[in-house]
Scaffold this motif. Structure first.
Motif, mmCIF file in Angstrom:
data_model
loop_
_atom_site.group_PDB
_atom_site.id
_atom_site.type_symbol
_atom_site.label_atom_id
_atom_site.label_comp_id
_atom_site.label_asym_id
_atom_site.label_seq_id
_atom_site.Cartn_x
_atom_site.Cartn_y
_atom_site.Cartn_z
ATOM 1 N N LYS A 263 48.126 51.869 28.635
ATOM 2 C CA LYS A 263 47.971 50.770 29.606
ATOM 3 C C LYS A 263 49.254 49.935 29.642
ATOM 4 O O LYS A 263 49.799 49.633 30.713
ATOM 5 C CB LYS A 263 46.772 49.903 29.179
ATOM 6 C CG LYS A 263 46.469 48.774 30.119
ATOM 7 C CD LYS A 263 45.188 48.073 29.707
ATOM 8 C CE LYS A 263 44.854 46.990 30.700
ATOM 9 N NZ LYS A 263 44.577 45.716 30.104
ATOM 10 N N SER A 264 49.745 49.615 28.447
ATOM 11 C CA SER A 264 50.944 48.784 28.355
ATOM 12 C C SER A 264 52.145 49.488 29.006
ATOM 13 O O SER A 264 52.925 48.854 29.735
ATOM 14 C CB SER A 264 51.182 48.495 26.875
ATOM 15 O OG SER A 264 52.372 47.862 26.693
ATOM 16 N N TYR A 266 52.211 51.788 31.443
ATOM 17 C CA TYR A 266 52.107 51.806 32.912
ATOM 18 C C TYR A 266 52.295 50.402 33.484
ATOM 19 O O TYR A 266 52.922 50.235 34.542
ATOM 20 C CB TYR A 266 50.751 52.387 33.344
ATOM 21 C CG TYR A 266 50.740 53.904 33.410
ATOM 22 C CD1 TYR A 266 51.436 54.576 34.423
ATOM 23 C CD2 TYR A 266 50.048 54.653 32.478
ATOM 24 C CE1 TYR A 266 51.422 55.967 34.488
ATOM 25 C CE2 TYR A 266 50.027 56.045 32.545
ATOM 26 C CZ TYR A 266 50.713 56.688 33.552
ATOM 27 O OH TYR A 266 50.709 58.056 33.621
ATOM 28 N N GLU A 267 51.745 49.386 32.804
ATOM 29 C CA GLU A 267 51.884 48.008 33.304
ATOM 30 C C GLU A 267 53.348 47.590 33.320
ATOM 31 O O GLU A 267 53.840 47.028 34.290
ATOM 32 C CB GLU A 267 51.059 47.049 32.437
ATOM 33 C CG GLU A 267 49.593 47.040 32.848
ATOM 34 C CD GLU A 267 48.728 46.132 31.977
ATOM 35 O OE1 GLU A 267 47.555 45.930 32.331
ATOM 36 O OE2 GLU A 267 49.214 45.661 30.924
ATOM 37 N N ARG A 268 54.057 47.909 32.211
ATOM 38 C CA ARG A 268 55.469 47.522 32.155
ATOM 39 C C ARG A 268 56.301 48.305 33.164
ATOM 40 O O ARG A 268 57.352 47.874 33.585
ATOM 41 C CB ARG A 268 56.017 47.739 30.741
ATOM 42 C CG ARG A 268 55.447 46.746 29.755
ATOM 43 C CD ARG A 268 56.310 46.670 28.534
ATOM 44 N NE ARG A 268 55.511 46.509 27.349
ATOM 45 C CZ ARG A 268 56.001 46.574 26.120
ATOM 46 N NH1 ARG A 268 57.280 46.849 25.938
ATOM 47 N NH2 ARG A 268 55.222 46.399 25.093
ATOM 48 N N ASN A 270 55.227 48.923 36.048
ATOM 49 C CA ASN A 270 54.669 48.508 37.358
ATOM 50 C C ASN A 270 54.041 49.677 38.106
ATOM 51 O O ASN A 270 54.302 49.892 39.283
ATOM 52 C CB ASN A 270 55.764 47.870 38.231
ATOM 53 C CG ASN A 270 56.162 46.533 37.693
ATOM 54 O OD1 ASN A 270 55.298 45.756 37.275
ATOM 55 N ND2 ASN A 270 57.452 46.269 37.658
ATOM 56 N N LEU A 272 50.402 50.807 38.340
ATOM 57 C CA LEU A 272 48.954 50.804 38.108
ATOM 58 C C LEU A 272 48.280 52.005 38.760
ATOM 59 O O LEU A 272 47.281 52.520 38.249
ATOM 60 C CB LEU A 272 48.336 49.495 38.623
ATOM 61 C CG LEU A 272 48.561 48.285 37.718
ATOM 62 C CD1 LEU A 272 47.836 47.067 38.243
ATOM 63 C CD2 LEU A 272 48.147 48.571 36.274
#
Ligand SMILES: [Zn+2]
Length: 399
Positions: A263-264, A266-268, A270, A272
């Protein structure tokens, strides 16, 4: 407790009594007709008297004196030492084994056997440096002895306890080719070394250890996870994701373990949409609660609570779980809050109360070997000391 100890001593006494009787019988064979019972020594009866008076220490001392040390009784002495050790009286085991080693007439093999037992006594007492010296000397001087392998196994166990990972690797190195089972713990020692290097900011060395860990054991989830974290620190999110993507193939039960890092990453990055695609892929591999909840959260944020309820409900019909139900109730409560229904439906609140109570204090990880449970993931089981056997609990009550 005392009864158990006494029972142990009694068993020893019977063994010694039998041994003494046998020895006397052997000595008398030539002169006494075999129909007469063997004669027992005076010390045996003194010892028995101590036992009956519940003085086990005096009884044992008397028995040891009665027994004398020779090639026929040395095994009984060694067994007595072991008995003391298993009773938690390793100091007495040390004195028995040291007393034996002081005898000059022992064979080399017996001498090595006693040294091994003495090393075990010192380990039981927590005197690791003396145990280590004994085991190293056994390894140097007893290359072809039947006790060599056991000495090696004990020394590796000792070095693990002392967190001497490099030394453990050096000792195990010659075994890694012939004994594939050793590669799995060795990969974890390399992960431990990598963590030490990360702690000292030597990331290049850490990476080297981790790559070696994967060469030794291609299913080492921990190495993949640590490399992914190193890649993330360097801003290489896509490479981190590639390493995390290996984990379900290494061990599918660790999907819940990789999710926070995934999750981290993909979030970093950008991305989603990429995270959602990846989660659907994981859902196809194993419909774990943590994957369903992560997907539900993505849909909740993007399409709103009603869509999240609908999709989560569908997945949970296929793979019901307590954690999933708890999440679904949360979504229903959120839906009621948004529609202005205050207070919320009391039946929902009651359901939430029950799921909360059932999930409270629930262990999240379990050792697949011994059943030890823990909240956090530990790579070496504190109970059975095996590596990589603790995994997330999945299924109806799990992650
Ligand atoms: Zn275990």
């Amino acid at each position: 407790m005392y009864d158990i100890a006494l029972l142990g001593v009694l068993l020893a006494a019977i063994a010694i009594g039998f041994g003494l009787g046998f020895l006397h019988a052997t000595h008398r064979k030539k002169t006494v007709p075999s129909s007469r019972p063997p004669e027992l020594s005076r010390e045996y009866f003194v010892g028995l008297n101590y036992l009956l008076n519940e003085q086990p220490d005096e009884a044992i001392n008397t028995f040891i004196q009665a027994l004398g040390v020779n090639s026929e009784t040395v095994d009984t002495h060694i067994a007595l030492g072991k008995l003391f050790r298993t009773r938690g009286e390793a100091d007495k085991a040390v004195s028995i084994h040291q007393n034996l080693l002081a005898r000059p007439a022992l064979s080399t093999a017996t001498n090595q056997h006693i040294q091994l037992e003495l090393a075990r006594d010192f380990m039981a007492l927590g005197v690791h440096d003396r145990a280590q010296r004994l085991l190293r000397s056994l390894l140097e001087n007893a290359a072809n002895s039947p006790y060599h392998q056991e000495a090696k196994r004990l020394l590796i166990d000792l070095l693990e306890r002392e967190k001497e990972w490099q030394d453990a690797l050096d000792i195990a190195q010659p075994l890694l080719k012939q004994q594939p089972g050793m590669r799995h713990p060795a990969a974890h020692w390399l992960c431990e070394l990598a963590l030490e290097e990360i702690h000292q900011s030597s990331r290049a060395l850490a990476r080297k250890h981790l790559k070696k860990a994967l060469q030794l054991d291609e299913c080492c989830v921990r190495a993949s996870l640590l490399i992914a974290k190193l890649e993330m620190e360097n801003g290489h999110y896509q490479r981190a994701i590639e390493y995390l993507d290996r984990i379900p193939r290494q061990d599918i039960a660790h999907i819940p373990t990789l999710l926070p890092a995934l999750k981290s990453a993909y979030e970093r990055n950008n991305d989603l949409a990429g995270f959602e695609t990846h989660l659907y892929q994981l859902l196809g591999q194993a419909p774990y609660t943590s994957v369903i909840v992560a997907l539900g959260e993505l849909i909740h944020r993007r399409d709103g609570v009603e869509s999240a309820i609908e999709r989560t409900g569908e997945w949970l019909r296929e793979a019901p779980s307590l954690g999933g139900l708890d999440y679904l109730v949360d979504l229903y409560l959120e839906s009621q809050r948004l529609s202005g229904k205050t207070p919320p439906d009391s039946r929902l609140l009651l359901l939430k109360h029950h799921t909360d109570a059932l999930l409270e204090d629930r262990p999240r990880h379990r050792c697949r070997h011994c059943g030890f449970t823990s909240e956090n993931l530990e790579w070496q089981c504190p109970s059975c000391r095996r590596w990589g056997t603790i995994k997330p609990i999945t299924g109806i009550e799990g992650e």
